[in-house]
Design an enzyme around this catalytic site. Structure first.
Site, short mmCIF file in Angstrom:
data_model
loop_
_atom_site.label_atom_id
_atom_site.label_comp_id
_atom_site.label_asym_id
_atom_site.label_seq_id
_atom_site.Cartn_x
_atom_site.Cartn_y
_atom_site.Cartn_z
N GLY A 66 -11.52 7.91 6.06
CA GLY A 66 -12.51 8.89 6.26
C GLY A 66 -13.84 7.95 6.56
O GLY A 66 -14.85 8.82 7.17
N LYS A 85 0.79 -1.22 -0.05
CA LYS A 85 -0.01 -0.05 -0.02
C LYS A 85 0.90 1.18 0.02
O LYS A 85 1.69 1.39 0.94
CB LYS A 85 -1.10 -0.18 1.34
CG LYS A 85 -1.94 1.17 1.27
CD LYS A 85 -2.73 1.32 2.59
CE LYS A 85 -3.30 2.61 2.50
NZ LYS A 85 -3.87 3.14 3.79
#
Length: 269
Positions: free
Chosen positions: A199, A111
């Site tokens: 988020g 990632k």
């Protein structure tokens, strides 16, 4: 393309996953809570910040990684904390070394996070492109964390990234999907999996992401910082499943006017 549920798999690089929920491993109150949350979520991929791990987990009995069942989980090393492309590249190679230590010698997943902004923690698009280009050429399966920028997503796809991971809203904010317009464009234009990362604060946020056509979500703070993380992990699992089924079912067309659910005409049965 929509498929029936029993063959609805997520493919990233050479790996195929049943779950479309990925979990982070930071911020949990204890290792036990983290382990229970991972189990209840039924996720198959967990991400771990390389910078926070020992260089040799086999000689560190306190390492969280040793507690996980790597026959059921796939490690997604992340380059969190890297402020430049060069730092991220170095972290990626360390990530592969750690994957080898847990028996995943063929794991070149990373990632990719390049974040030079300490206040808002927004990913650096130029540094991300530079690092992604280098790592792909070295054989890595790159999952880049990016702003919800449709053009950047296309450039990364063209480079050969395995996915794009646009943020739903600022990391750790729990605000949900605050930039729907751009996220929809990314999903529409992408020919590789789109994973909404950052988020997400509750299961309805995760469900909405999958309803829009996103292929998966990555969640950390929403579970780890919930009052009861294990329950939130289960809620996220169910939310992702509900969102994906809604997408596959094909939502009814929205209308600007009322229409009776029991009409007296046009009855087909």
């Amino acid at each position: 393309m929509k498929v029936i549920n029993n063959v609805d798999k997520l493919k990233i690089g050479h790996k195929i996953f049943n779950s479309r929920l990925m979990l982070g491993t930071g911020k949990y109150k204890s290792a036990a809570v983290a382990l229970n949350s991972i189990k209840l979520s039924a996720c198959e991929m967990v991400t771990v910040a390389i910078r926070r791990l020992p260089t040799d987990i086999n000689n560190d009995n306190s390492s969280f990684l040793k507690l996980l069942d790597w026959k059921k989980l796939w490690l997604l090393p992340n380059t969190a904390g890297s402020q430049t492309a060069e730092e991220a590249i170095r972290m990626a190679f360390l990530g592969h070394e750690l994957a080898c230590q847990i028996g995943q010698e063929d794991n070149f997943f990373v990632k990719l996070e390049v974040i030079s902004d300490p206040k808002y923690l927004l990913p650096d698009p130029i540094g991300t492109l530079k690092a992604a280009d280098f790592l792909i050429k070295k054989g890595f399966t790159v999952l880049p964390y990016i702003n919800a920028d449709p053009m950047l997503a296309l450039h990364l796809e063209d480079l050969g990234c395995a996915t794009v991971m646009p943020l739903g809203s600022p990391i750790g904010s729990g605000q949900g999907l605050t930039n729907l317009a751009n996220l929809k464009i990314i999903i529409e234009n992408s020919n590789i999996p789109v994973i909404i990362d950052a988020g997400i604060g509750k299961s309805s946020h995760a469900s909405l992401a999958l309803e829009l056509g996103a292929d998966a979500v990555l969640v950390n703070s929403a579970i780890a910082q919930a009052q009861e993380p294990e329950k939130m992990a289960l809620a996220m699992k169910l939310g992702v499943q509900a969102g994906r089924l809604t997408y596959l079912a094909g939502q009814m067309e929205e209308k600007n006017y009322a229409r009776a659910s029991s009409p007296i005409t046009q009855i087909s049965y």
